[in-house]
Design a protein around this motif. Structure first.
Motif, PDB file in Angstrom:
ATOM      1  N   ASP A  39       0.814  -1.215   0.000  1.00 19.97           N
ATOM      2  CA  ASP A  39       0.000   0.000   0.000  1.00 19.97           C
ATOM      3  C   ASP A  39       0.848   1.265   0.000  1.00 19.97           C
ATOM      4  OD1 ASP A  39       0.747  -0.684   2.756  1.00 19.97           O
ATOM      5  OD2 ASP A  39      -0.436   1.076   3.304  1.00 19.97           O
ATOM      6  N   SER A 111       1.176  11.812  -2.827  1.00 20.91           N
ATOM      7  CA  SER A 111       0.449  11.374  -4.030  1.00 20.91           C
ATOM      8  C   SER A 111      -0.051  12.566  -4.833  1.00 20.91           C
ATOM      9  CB  SER A 111      -0.726  10.477  -3.617  1.00 20.91           C
ATOM     10  OG  SER A 111      -0.291   9.359  -2.871  1.00 20.91           O
ATOM     11  N   ARG A 141      -8.819   5.795   2.435  1.00 27.15           N
ATOM     12  CA  ARG A 141      -7.637   5.435   1.658  1.00 27.15           C
ATOM     13  C   ARG A 141      -7.375   6.505   0.608  1.00 27.15           C
ATOM     14  NH1 ARG A 141      -4.024   1.295   3.118  1.00 27.15           N
ATOM     15  NH2 ARG A 141      -5.201  -0.263   4.277  1.00 27.15           N
ATOM     16  N   GLY A 143      -6.307   7.279  -3.161  1.00 32.05           N
ATOM     17  CA  GLY A 143      -6.396   6.577  -4.432  1.00 32.05           C
ATOM     18  C   GLY A 143      -5.907   7.420  -5.596  1.00 32.05           C
ATOM     19  N   LYS A 144      -5.489   6.735  -6.653  1.00 25.73           N
ATOM     20  CA  LYS A 144      -5.040   7.385  -7.882  1.00 25.73           C
ATOM     21  C   LYS A 144      -6.178   7.391  -8.885  1.00 25.73           C
ATOM     22  CE  LYS A 144      -1.634   6.872 -11.606  1.00 25.73           C
ATOM     23  NZ  LYS A 144      -0.500   6.055 -12.117  1.00 25.73           N
ATOM     24  N   VAL A 155     -11.072   5.053  -9.673  1.00 24.36           N
ATOM     25  CA  VAL A 155     -10.019   5.266  -8.689  1.00 24.36           C
ATOM     26  C   VAL A 155      -9.313   3.942  -8.406  1.00 24.36           C
ATOM     27  CG1 VAL A 155      -9.469   6.075  -6.369  1.00 24.36           C
ATOM     28  CG2 VAL A 155     -11.299   7.170  -7.661  1.00 24.36           C
ATOM     29  N   GLU A 156      -7.986   3.983  -8.416  1.00 22.83           N
ATOM     30  CA  GLU A 156      -7.187   2.830  -8.036  1.00 22.83           C
ATOM     31  C   GLU A 156      -6.717   3.029  -6.599  1.00 22.83           C
ATOM     32  OE1 GLU A 156      -3.696   0.464 -10.277  1.00 22.83           O
ATOM     33  OE2 GLU A 156      -3.024   2.309  -9.314  1.00 22.83           O
ATOM     34  N   ALA A 157      -7.165   2.158  -5.712  1.00 21.99           N
ATOM     35  CA  ALA A 157      -6.834   2.259  -4.289  1.00 21.99           C
ATOM     36  C   ALA A 157      -6.498   0.879  -3.756  1.00 21.99           C
ATOM     37  CB  ALA A 157      -7.990   2.883  -3.505  1.00 21.99           C
ATOM     38  N   TYR A 158      -5.831   0.872  -2.622  1.00 22.95           N
ATOM     39  CA  TYR A 158      -5.420  -0.383  -1.997  1.00 22.95           C
ATOM     40  C   TYR A 158      -6.581  -0.993  -1.224  1.00 22.95           C
ATOM     41  CZ  TYR A 158      -2.920  -3.618   1.067  1.00 22.95           C
ATOM     42  OH  TYR A 158      -2.495  -4.728   1.751  1.00 22.95           O
ATOM     43  N   ASN A 159      -6.857  -2.268  -1.502  1.00 25.76           N
ATOM     44  CA  ASN A 159      -7.898  -3.007  -0.820  1.00 25.76           C
ATOM     45  C   ASN A 159      -7.246  -3.888   0.238  1.00 25.76           C
ATOM     46  OD1 ASN A 159     -10.098  -4.434   0.036  1.00 25.76           O
ATOM     47  ND2 ASN A 159     -10.626  -5.303  -1.965  1.00 25.76           N
ATOM     48  N   LYS A 165      -3.991  -3.525  -5.020  1.00 27.14           N
ATOM     49  CA  LYS A 165      -4.599  -2.282  -5.469  1.00 27.14           C
ATOM     50  C   LYS A 165      -5.640  -2.600  -6.533  1.00 27.14           C
ATOM     51  CE  LYS A 165      -0.933   0.980  -4.336  1.00 27.14           C
ATOM     52  NZ  LYS A 165      -0.081   2.079  -4.807  1.00 27.14           N
ATOM     53  N   THR A 167      -9.249  -1.167  -8.841  1.00 23.14           N
ATOM     54  CA  THR A 167      -9.927  -0.009  -9.423  1.00 23.14           C
ATOM     55  C   THR A 167     -11.409  -0.096  -9.128  1.00 23.14           C
ATOM     56  OG1 THR A 167      -8.295   0.115 -11.217  1.00 23.14           O
ATOM     57  CG2 THR A 167     -10.373   1.268 -11.546  1.00 23.14           C
TER      58      THR A 167
END
Length: 414
Positions: A39, A111, A141, A143-144, A155-159, A165, A167
């Motif tokens: 992450d 980020s 979190r 996210g990108k 959004v790409e985030a860590y799960n 990661k 989307t």
């Protein structure tokens, strides 16, 4: 107990799209492990391998050092009290399973600098955000943003449930989208920072070429090379010198008395370093940075300028977006807000603390116990230490009516 049960029954997870009822087994712990923290924020290669990463990290640390809280204000938007909410817990203590509140804010800034615009996603909430706006945030979190659409973003985030990661599709009204206030300086294609990164990459490529181990020799043979036979003789002579240098312990070769050898690997004079120094100084001035801020020798005026021109706009961008997206209109009418507080005593030398404490207590701005808390002392048990009084002046004695009232209260208590 009923409130806690209701919260768990209505809990919502952004990645699962439902109540987070996933059960963990032993297989989950053994499958999909990582040798590094998955992450963690990873900068772009062009930024990570230059001085840009140190600039990002310095500013992010200073921004995260300022406390951001969910508070209640009065009619004049002045701080009254800190709210006891899940959102405040995320901002101050526990943002998610992997990050504290301070690390979470630092992640936002890093980020945001790297991407130019970043999304903050409420992952776990007390209720479904698609059905109601009255919910509390439990975890968040960074996210990108992968794709932009009119009403939603990808959004790409860590799960943390899968350890990867992923989307997800998020409505713009449910997430905080924070744009870098220094975008024109740091993220535009032809900005000062991007030009500096290109120059640094060019300098690195020149350094690699100069240290590649090549001799760059020109050998002048004692005969003209105009036919194939002479060219073949020249190639044999060149190969012979290469073989001598390769097989020699100290890299020594011999040449004929009629041959002339010219070495070309001399440093080429250019103004690349001057351009890098110019762009670096320009970037520092545009960001409000100085060398003294990096090495910790900046004076009070320099630090004040740095906090006002660099740190404050970033904090305002974060708090304004949080206030706009994570506080409903009803909450704002109830004077709820997101505010940041910077401790002004962190930069004060210890020899000035006594003078400042005297002025603050004498003018009834802070009580004695508040001053003791600032310098790290335990609060005093004296009731007077919690009162805003000037100890240098004689306090008015209580009136006869007040004394009589005290006597009556004591008699009633008995």
């Amino acid at each position: 107990m009923a409130e806690v049960l209701t919260r768990f029954q209505n809990a919502w997870n952004a990645f699962l799209g439902r109540a987070p009822t996933r059960q963990y087994t032993k297989w989950d712990g053994w499958n999909g492990g990582f040798s590094y923290r998955p992450d963690r924020t990873k900068l772009n290669i062009t930024n990570e391998r230059s001085i840009v990463a140190s600039i990002y990290n310095r500013i992010a640390i200073d921004v995260a050092a300022v406390q951001i809280q969910h508070v209640r204000t009065d009619e004049n938007n002045r701080y009254v009290e800190t709210m006891s909410s899940g959102l405040n817990n995320c901002l101050t203590l526990d943002a998610n399973m992997d990050q504290t509140g301070r690390a979470f804010i630092q992640d936002i800034v890093m980020s945001m600098f790297d991407e130019g615009c970043v999304a903050v996603v409420p992952v776990d909430t007390t209720k479904d955000p698609n059905r109601t706006d009255s919910y509390d945030i439990l975890t968040m979190r960074v996210g990108k943003i992968k794709e932009w659409h009119p009403y939603y973003v990808e959004v790409e985030a860590y799960n943390e449930n899968s350890g990867k990661k992923e989307t997800i599709t998020c409505d713009k009204k449910d997430i905080a989208i924070i744009e870098n206030p220094l975008y024109a300086v740091m993220n535009e294609p032809n900005s000062t920072l991007k030009r500096l990164v290109r120059k640094l990459n060019l300098l690195d490529s020149i350094d690699e070429q100069s240290s590649a181990g090549k001799l760059d020799l020109i050998i002048q043979l004692p005969y003209t090379i105009r036919n194939d036979t002479r060219k073949e003789q020249a190639e044999k002579r060149r190969a012979d010198i290469e073989r001598q240098l390769a097989n020699s312990k100290y890299g020594i070769a011999y040449a004929d008395a009629t041959e002339h050898i010219t070495q070309l690997n001399r440093p080429v004079e250019n103004n690349l370093m001057n351009q890098i120094q110019y762009l670096t100084s320009m970037l520092y001035s545009q960001l409000g940075l100085t060398e003294e801020i990096f090495n910790g020798t900046a004076n009070e005026q320099t630090l004040l300028n740095y906090y006002n021109t660099t740190v404050e706009p970033i904090l305002s961008a974060i708090t304004d977006e949080f206030k706009r997206k994570f506080l409903t209109k009803t909450a704002r009418t109830q004077h709820q807000s997101i505010m940041f507080f910077r401790d002004p005593f962190k930069l004060v030398p210890i020899n000035n603390i006594a003078d400042i404490a005297d002025k603050f207590t004498r003018n009834e701005i802070l009580s004695s116990n508040e001053i003791r808390g600032i310098i790290g002392f335990k609060p005093s048990s004296d009731p007077k230490a919690d009162q805003l009084v000037n100890s240098n002046l004689n306090q008015p004695e209580e009136t006869e009516d007040e004394g009589a009232n005290k006597v009556v209260e004591e008699m009633l208590n008995e």
